[in-house]
Design a protein around this motif. Structure first.
Motif, mmCIF file in Angstrom:
data_model
loop_
_atom_site.group_PDB
_atom_site.id
_atom_site.type_symbol
_atom_site.label_atom_id
_atom_site.label_comp_id
_atom_site.label_asym_id
_atom_site.label_seq_id
_atom_site.Cartn_x
_atom_site.Cartn_y
_atom_site.Cartn_z
ATOM 1 N N UNK A 114 0.715 -1.376 -0.057
ATOM 2 C CA UNK A 114 0.040 -0.051 -0.036
ATOM 3 C C UNK A 114 0.684 1.287 0.053
ATOM 4 N N UNK A 115 1.893 1.214 0.699
ATOM 5 C CA UNK A 115 2.652 2.511 0.842
ATOM 6 C C UNK A 115 3.440 2.588 -0.419
ATOM 7 N N UNK A 116 4.030 1.525 -0.978
ATOM 8 C CA UNK A 116 4.665 1.722 -2.337
ATOM 9 C C UNK A 116 3.592 2.219 -3.410
ATOM 10 N N UNK A 117 2.223 1.778 -3.377
ATOM 11 C CA UNK A 117 1.661 2.326 -4.374
ATOM 12 C C UNK A 117 1.242 3.665 -4.072
ATOM 13 N N UNK A 118 0.951 4.272 -2.926
ATOM 14 C CA UNK A 118 0.729 5.172 -2.609
ATOM 15 C C UNK A 118 1.972 6.457 -2.957
ATOM 16 N N UNK A 119 3.069 5.966 -2.780
ATOM 17 C CA UNK A 119 4.244 6.670 -3.094
ATOM 18 C C UNK A 119 4.348 6.884 -4.639
ATOM 19 N N UNK A 120 4.037 5.800 -5.320
ATOM 20 C CA UNK A 120 4.003 5.802 -6.731
ATOM 21 C C UNK A 120 2.948 6.879 -7.320
ATOM 22 N N UNK A 121 1.977 6.783 -6.632
ATOM 23 C CA UNK A 121 0.771 7.397 -7.192
ATOM 24 C C UNK A 121 1.151 9.080 -7.057
ATOM 25 N N UNK A 122 1.624 9.135 -5.947
ATOM 26 C CA UNK A 122 1.982 10.697 -5.525
ATOM 27 C C UNK A 122 3.219 11.093 -6.604
ATOM 28 N N UNK A 123 4.121 10.313 -6.821
ATOM 29 C CA UNK A 123 5.165 10.599 -7.852
ATOM 30 C C UNK A 123 4.520 10.907 -9.148
ATOM 31 N N UNK A 124 3.678 9.947 -9.448
ATOM 32 C CA UNK A 124 2.871 10.302 -10.726
ATOM 33 C C UNK A 124 2.148 11.618 -11.068
ATOM 34 N N UNK A 125 1.470 11.996 -10.002
ATOM 35 C CA UNK A 125 0.725 13.209 -9.872
ATOM 36 C C UNK A 125 1.777 14.313 -10.077
ATOM 37 N N UNK A 126 2.934 14.282 -9.319
ATOM 38 C CA UNK A 126 4.151 15.369 -9.376
ATOM 39 C C UNK A 126 4.486 15.503 -10.777
ATOM 40 N N UNK A 127 4.603 14.267 -11.502
ATOM 41 C CA UNK A 127 5.286 14.222 -12.911
ATOM 42 C C UNK A 127 4.031 14.754 -13.754
ATOM 43 N N UNK A 128 3.080 14.791 -13.459
ATOM 44 C CA UNK A 128 1.748 15.176 -14.227
ATOM 45 C C UNK A 128 1.369 16.675 -14.120
ATOM 46 N N UNK A 129 2.244 17.097 -13.274
ATOM 47 C CA UNK A 129 1.935 18.436 -12.584
ATOM 48 C C UNK A 129 0.716 18.748 -11.622
ATOM 49 N N UNK A 130 0.461 17.719 -10.969
ATOM 50 C CA UNK A 130 -0.743 17.710 -10.326
ATOM 51 C C UNK A 130 -0.435 18.173 -8.820
ATOM 52 N N UNK A 131 -1.273 18.131 -7.983
ATOM 53 C CA UNK A 131 -1.126 18.412 -6.396
ATOM 54 C C UNK A 131 -0.018 17.697 -5.711
ATOM 55 N N UNK A 132 0.698 18.203 -4.647
ATOM 56 C CA UNK A 132 1.489 17.303 -3.924
ATOM 57 C C UNK A 132 0.769 16.306 -3.116
#
Length: 132
Positions: A114-132
């Motif tokens: 779950x933590x790995x998925x959460x961190x990956x999703x946050x990284x993808x959001x940042x890469x896409x220019x989304x909220x932190x």
């Protein structure tokens, strides 16, 4: 399990009928409303095996720990050959199961996923220019 391999290989028990596509075979393993997964390898197995606990009041705590570890390993062995293992794991992750072995992982291992998925999703959001 052999029957599933038989069906996925494109063969049928009655050669005059067309084989079912794999997608229809896999659709048979959808959970019903109460979360029960038809075709699960653990069906009929004592559920205590999947919820190992160390008896802290035991005379020999090392023996109690070894028994709980054995129980967890045995549960994971059952999960290893299960045709619905990934669905079981996903359901446990969705429900935030705090105890037991689901989909071949114990609670700490599921938390790590779950933590790995959460961190990956946050990284993808940042890469896409989304909220932190």
């Amino acid at each position: 399990m052999a029957q599933l391999h038989f069906l996925l290989a494109g063969a049928t028990r009655t050669p005059h009928l067309a084989a079912r596509p794999a997608a229809t075979v896999l659709a048979e393993y959808r959970p019903n409303g109460d979360g029960d997964l038809r075709g699960a390898a653990c069906a009929g197995v004592d559920t205590n095996l999947f919820f190992p606990e160390v008896d802290e009041d035991a005379e020999d705590i090392e023996v109690a720990r070894a028994a709980a570890e054995w129980s967890e390993r045995r549960a994971k062995m059952i999960c290893a050959g299960c045709p619905v293992r990934s669905m079981c794991l996903e359901l446990a992750l969705e429900r935030h199961e705090k105890y037991g072995v689901f989909g071949g992982l114990n609670a700490a291992e599921r938390w790590s996923v779950s933590e790995r998925r959460r961190k990956l999703a946050a990284r993808e959001r940042r890469a896409a220019g989304g909220a932190h």
